[in-house]
Design an enzyme around this catalytic site. Structure first.
Site, PDB file in Angstrom:
ATOM      1  N   ASP A 248       6.074  43.260 -54.974  1.00 20.81           N
ATOM      2  CA  ASP A 248       7.085  43.575 -53.959  1.00 20.81           C
ATOM      3  C   ASP A 248       6.914  45.032 -53.525  1.00 20.81           C
ATOM      4  O   ASP A 248       5.791  45.575 -53.579  1.00 20.81           O
ATOM      5  CB  ASP A 248       8.495  43.238 -54.473  1.00 20.81           C
ATOM      6  CG  ASP A 248       9.454  42.902 -53.331  1.00 20.81           C
ATOM      7  OD1 ASP A 248       9.984  43.842 -52.701  1.00 20.81           O
ATOM      8  OD2 ASP A 248       9.656  41.701 -53.036  1.00 20.81           O
ATOM      9  N   ASP A 249       7.969  45.671 -53.087  1.00 25.78           N
ATOM     10  CA  ASP A 249       7.861  47.014 -52.488  1.00 25.78           C
ATOM     11  C   ASP A 249       7.367  48.051 -53.517  1.00 25.78           C
ATOM     12  O   ASP A 249       7.416  47.807 -54.724  1.00 25.78           O
ATOM     13  CB  ASP A 249       9.226  47.428 -51.928  1.00 25.78           C
ATOM     14  CG  ASP A 249       9.119  48.498 -50.839  1.00 25.78           C
ATOM     15  OD1 ASP A 249       8.012  49.018 -50.596  1.00 25.78           O
ATOM     16  OD2 ASP A 249      10.165  48.797 -50.221  1.00 25.78           O
TER      17      ASP A 249
ATOM     18  N   ASP B  13       8.921  42.324 -44.784  1.00 23.43           N
ATOM     19  CA  ASP B  13      10.326  42.720 -44.747  1.00 23.43           C
ATOM     20  C   ASP B  13      10.689  43.259 -43.364  1.00 23.43           C
ATOM     21  O   ASP B  13       9.820  43.359 -42.479  1.00 23.43           O
ATOM     22  CB  ASP B  13      10.567  43.764 -45.849  1.00 23.43           C
ATOM     23  CG  ASP B  13      11.965  43.661 -46.431  1.00 23.43           C
ATOM     24  OD1 ASP B  13      12.855  43.120 -45.761  1.00 23.43           O
ATOM     25  OD2 ASP B  13      12.172  44.150 -47.564  1.00 23.43           O
TER      26      ASP B  13
ATOM     27  N   SER C 243      11.162  38.139 -43.387  1.00 23.48           N
ATOM     28  CA  SER C 243      12.544  38.486 -43.738  1.00 23.48           C
ATOM     29  C   SER C 243      13.454  38.536 -42.507  1.00 23.48           C
ATOM     30  O   SER C 243      14.650  38.804 -42.613  1.00 23.48           O
ATOM     31  CB  SER C 243      12.584  39.829 -44.474  1.00 23.48           C
ATOM     32  OG  SER C 243      11.853  39.738 -45.669  1.00 23.48           O
TER      33      SER C 243
ATOM     34  N   ASP D  59      19.881  39.822 -50.162  1.00 29.37           N
ATOM     35  CA  ASP D  59      19.073  39.815 -51.386  1.00 29.37           C
ATOM     36  C   ASP D  59      19.939  39.361 -52.561  1.00 29.37           C
ATOM     37  O   ASP D  59      21.107  39.752 -52.666  1.00 29.37           O
ATOM     38  CB  ASP D  59      18.580  41.237 -51.718  1.00 29.37           C
ATOM     39  CG  ASP D  59      17.456  41.684 -50.807  1.00 29.37           C
ATOM     40  OD1 ASP D  59      17.062  40.929 -49.901  1.00 29.37           O
ATOM     41  OD2 ASP D  59      16.970  42.812 -51.022  1.00 29.37           O
TER      42      ASP D  59
END
Ligand SMILES: *[C@@H]1O[C@H](CO)[C@@H](O)[C@H](O)[C@H]1NC(C)=O
Ligand SMILES: *[C@@H]1O[C@H](CO)[C@@H](O)[C@H](O)[C@H]1NC(C)=O
Ligand SMILES: *[C@@H]1O[C@H](CO)[C@@H](O)[C@H](O)[C@H]1NC(C)=O
Ligand SMILES: *[C@@H]1O[C@H](CO)[C@@H](O)[C@H](O)[C@H]1NC(C)=O
Ligand SMILES: *[C@@H]1O[C@H](CO)[C@@H](O)[C@H](O)[C@H]1NC(C)=O
Length: 410
Positions: A78-79, A156, A188, A217
């Site tokens: 992820d990020d 995202d 997203s 989220d």
């Protein structure tokens, strides 16, 4: 039940959707975000920071602890994996302290185990964590991910005007396709339009994305699970037609295996996500998941409902203060007679014990020869029930009854 039973299903409204041949059943995997967020301090948190060791360790568990065999396939970065800037030629690269071997080596590690690698970017100027975004770099980023043999992109939507999203998400989809590599595309996009539901154009979204994050989220609590369920319940009529093979709503990660929720709460989440044909992407630390949670996460009968090839998003058909009843058409079906089997979930959301009695016909289960009923959490056959028979259920607090009702003799 006090409340009326809503009308059942239009079986597969024909919807033109993205057809890149990928994720014909909902993707399953593991993702770092809800457990490890953007922890980049590997000195303080050597076993819990966003680095290559974390993804390799989780991949090792997926292989040796049975998750891969159960269907969990993708390991999702992820990020916060990137360096703070692009390189001299404008390409993204991973933080060299935390990913000294680079992303391509990590995909190789996954592929050697039969796993796949997912990566994260953001359509805006920056990621939500402040790393370089893809705006103005869609083509080079798509080509970079393809060059690294990445299998999945979560894109995202921080740091960009939502009005730019219809064009931007479509453009990235085209860039991924043009890269020549089969890359599952998760958008997203609609999650940034919760307050503007009229702009959540699921028809358009399903034409460009394999899956899409929808709503807030998830965080590490049952309260968060309940708020997602409530949102999906209230929006089911406009969502159900656009869910199906290759194009899925993503209500966010599975948090079973974390100590912040109970076993029953983990069963509730697995049940409702399976009713929806939702992606099952866990966020937990597989190195510390206990045996009971592991059995919940790997329950083959529940996973089979999630992965049912019809890919229908099930529906809340009855709802009272304490109880929600969900029905999902599944295989096997009898196409000549236009009959399907069903999964049925009865979910107690109150904190008292509940006794429930519901007639099958009230839920739309009308096959006159009845259904062979199997309890998917207790792994027990409950015999044949006919439309005038009733499910008689005693539910413990916040527990869920989940059965498959199969057409007999098929
Ligand atoms: C890489 O991450 C570390 C923190 O783990 C940070 O101190 C360093 O500045 C980052 N390097 C780059 C090039 O972004
Ligand atoms: C690109 O799109 C075409 C048409 O939908 C599809 O047949 C093809 O498989 C796609 N290729 C990739 C690499 O996604
Ligand atoms: C179902 O009932 C609960 C409890 O009364 C309520 O909070 C929720 O909004 C209802 N859901 C729908 C879709 O009506
Ligand atoms: C098949 O059954 C569904 C659900 O009961 C119904 O909506 C649909 O019209 C039926 N199709 C045919 C061809 O009878
Ligand atoms: C439903 O859950 C509530 C709260 O968790 C509990 O108090 C109640 O007894 C449960 N109902 C049933 C039928 O078990």
């Amino acid at each position: 039940m006090r409340s009326a039973v809503a009308l059942l299903f239009g079986l597969s409204a024909t919807v033109w959707a993205l057809n890149n041949g990928l994720v014909r059943t909902p993707p399953m995997g593991w993702m770092s975000w809800t457990k490890f967020y953007c922890e980049t301090d590997c000195v303080k948190h050597p076993f819990g920071c966003i680095d290559e060791n974390l993804y390799m360790a989780q991949a090792d568990c997926m292989e040796k602890d049975g998750y891969l065999a159960a269907g969990y396939e993708y390991v999702h970065i992820d990020d916060c994996w990137m360096a703070r800037e692009r390189d001299a030629s404008g390409r993204l690269f991973a933080n060299k302290t935390r990913f000294p071997h680079g992303i391509k080596a990590l995909s190789k590690y996954m592929h050697n185990k039969g796993l796949k690698l997912g990566i994260y970017e953001d359509y805006g100027t920056k990621t939500c964590g402040g790393y370089p975004g893809s705006l103005g770099h869609l083509k080079i980023d798509a080509d970079t991910f393809a060059d690294w043999d990445v299998d999945f992109l979560k894109l995202d939507g921080c740091w960009v005007d939502t009005d730019k999203m219809p064009q931007g998400y479509a453009d990235m989809g085209k860039a991924l396709n043009a890269s020549g590599r089969a890359i599952v595309y998760s958008c997203s996009w609609p999650a940034y339009l919760i307050d503007q539901p009229r702009k959540q154009d699921y028809k358009l979204i399903s034409q460009h994305c394999n899956l899409w994050r929808n709503f807030d989220d998830i965080s590490m609590s049952f309260k968060s699970i309940l708020s997602i369920i409530n949102y999906y319940d209230h929006n089911q009529d406009r969502q159900i037609p656009y869910n199906g093979p290759g194009h899925w709503f993503d209500p966010d990660m599975i948090i079973g295996g974390n100590t912040e929720i109970t076993y029953n709460q983990a069963k509730v989440q697995m049940t409702i996500w399976s009713i929806w044909s939702a992606p099952l992407i866990m966020s937990n630390d597989l190195r510390t998941v206990d045996e009971v949670s592991k059995a919940i996460l790997q329950n083959p009968e529940v996973i089979a409902i999630d992965q049912d090839p019809l890919g229908i998003m099930g529906r809340l058909v009855a709802n009272t203060t304490d109880i929600g009843v969900y029905v999902k058409p599944v295989t096997p079906r009898d196409t000549a007679k236009n009959l399907t089997s069903f999964a049925v979930a009865i979910f107690n959301r109150s904190n008292k014990k509940q006794s429930v009695s519901i007639q099958l016909s009230q839920l739309g289960l009308k096959n006159e020869d009845g259904y062979d009923v199997r309890d998917l959490w207790a792994h027990g056959d409950e015999g044949r029930l006919r439309p005038m028979d009733s499910f008689q259920v005693k539910l413990n607090p916040t527990a869920v009854y989940f059965v498959k009702c199969s057409l007999p003799d098929l």
